[in-house]
Each structure stands twice: as C-alpha cells, then as structure tokens.
Design a protein around this motif. Sequence first.
Motif, PDB file in Angstrom:
ATOM      1  N   GLU A  74      -3.018   1.489  -3.414  1.00 23.88           N
ATOM      2  CA  GLU A  74      -3.681   1.715  -2.127  1.00 23.88           C
ATOM      3  C   GLU A  74      -2.762   1.389  -0.945  1.00 23.88           C
ATOM      4  O   GLU A  74      -2.888   1.983   0.117  1.00 23.88           O
ATOM      5  N   SER A  75      -1.870   0.443  -1.158  1.00 21.94           N
ATOM      6  CA  SER A  75      -0.987  -0.001  -0.080  1.00 21.94           C
ATOM      7  C   SER A  75       0.335   0.741  -0.056  1.00 21.94           C
ATOM      8  O   SER A  75       1.185   0.448   0.780  1.00 21.94           O
TER       9      SER A  75
ATOM     10  N   VAL B 291      -0.783  -7.005  -0.822  1.00 18.38           N
ATOM     11  CA  VAL B 291       0.426  -6.690  -1.590  1.00 18.38           C
ATOM     12  C   VAL B 291       1.159  -7.961  -2.001  1.00 18.38           C
ATOM     13  O   VAL B 291       1.649  -8.059  -3.126  1.00 18.38           O
TER      14      VAL B 291
ATOM     15  N   ALA C 241       3.111  -3.382   8.752  1.00 17.94           N
ATOM     16  CA  ALA C 241       1.896  -2.965   8.030  1.00 17.94           C
ATOM     17  C   ALA C 241       0.745  -3.872   8.454  1.00 17.94           C
ATOM     18  O   ALA C 241       0.962  -5.014   8.876  1.00 17.94           O
TER      19      ALA C 241
ATOM     20  N   THR D  46      -3.203  -5.591   4.518  1.00 20.22           N
ATOM     21  CA  THR D  46      -2.374  -4.873   3.547  1.00 20.22           C
ATOM     22  C   THR D  46      -1.245  -5.757   3.059  1.00 20.22           C
ATOM     23  O   THR D  46      -0.973  -5.839   1.855  1.00 20.22           O
ATOM     24  N   ARG D  47      -0.579  -6.447   3.985  1.00 17.00           N
ATOM     25  CA  ARG D  47       0.512  -7.348   3.588  1.00 17.00           C
ATOM     26  C   ARG D  47      -0.013  -8.463   2.697  1.00 17.00           C
ATOM     27  O   ARG D  47       0.619  -8.812   1.703  1.00 17.00           O
TER      28      ARG D  47
ATOM     29  N   THR E  58       5.878  -4.169   1.594  1.00 14.07           N
ATOM     30  CA  THR E  58       5.305  -3.445   2.729  1.00 14.07           C
ATOM     31  C   THR E  58       6.217  -3.684   3.925  1.00 14.07           C
ATOM     32  O   THR E  58       6.913  -4.697   3.990  1.00 14.07           O
TER      33      THR E  58
END
Length: 181
Positions: free
Chosen positions: A85-86, A117, A109, A113-114, A105
């Motif tokens: 997804e990321s 991940v 980002a 999200t970071r 990432t």
Amino acid sequence: MLFAHDTEVALVAAAALVNTTGSDGEKLPDLAALDDFFRAYGWSGGREHTLAELRAVQALRPRLRRVWEADEDEVVDIVNTLLRESSALPQLVRHDEWDYHLHATPANAPLATRMAVEAAMALVDVVRGGQLGRLRICEHPDCGDVVVDLSKNRSKRFCDTGCGNRAAVTAYCARKAATRP
C-alpha cells in the motif's frame, strides 16, 4: 543486540504507537500529543500538522495491534499489505546522528505511511529471524498493552507503564497476607 539498531527502534516505536490507545484512554488526542510522540521516538521527515495526519496515524494503530495477536502467516500478510500500500522501496540512507540504515519511503511521505513502513520493515526482520515470540501482550491482568521483548533471555513479561512493579507489589502483599496468623 538481537536486531539491527534501526529495527529495534522501529519495533519500540510501533509498540508505543499501539499503546497510545487502550483501556486507560486516548494518548494521541490532538496535534500537540502527536508532536510529542514524533519527537519522543525520533521520527524524521516532514509533517503536515493537520487533523487528517493525526487521524491517519490513529487509524494505523489497530492494524499494527493485530500483529501482536496474529499468527505468522497473518503477520506476513499484514506486513506485505502495509509495504504494498505504501509502495515501499528500501534504500540505505544516512541522516542526523544515524549511520546507514534502511528507509523505504521518501522523507516527504505522509507520517502515517512512514510509520507503517518503518514498522513493517522491522517486522520483516522479526519474521525472518523467527522471533515473533518477542511480540507479546503485557501479562498484568489489568493491562492490554503490547510489549517488545528485546531481552537476551526472552524474559520480559510486562509493559513499560509500571505493570511489573504493580505485579511485584501484589505478589508481595499476597505473601505477607499468607504468613499472618
């Protein structure tokens, strides 16, 4: 050291993020709390400082919490989903006081999200090392926080919010009461 330093830092941060919600209330209620969390766990990269960013970070917590409750196959599915997804693309980077380590990432980002991940990349090491048993739920009966056991002898049973001390006091009081006539 069981894992690379950045893996350990990411695991501790993921557990801390999961533990910002629970039976004792919301610990990331506003942007100021997110700012404090960001600084406390040494996150790098940009920030939006918006309610949308806060909500995205809050929405990540139950997905990460599931890792502590799932079997290996489900953990792998969660990790792969977060990475996919990321659009994660692992790269070696060096910044601030850190030597080379993995980021997957870009620094710009979104924060959630970071965070997703970073947690997923750390969990890759946990799964590959056969160390899922180091991800536990606190054994204190009144606590449901998650625990990352980084001890050499796999002995960590309680979270870092004082549950170990409470358990010791309870056991001591029970021993004292048992010796009274």
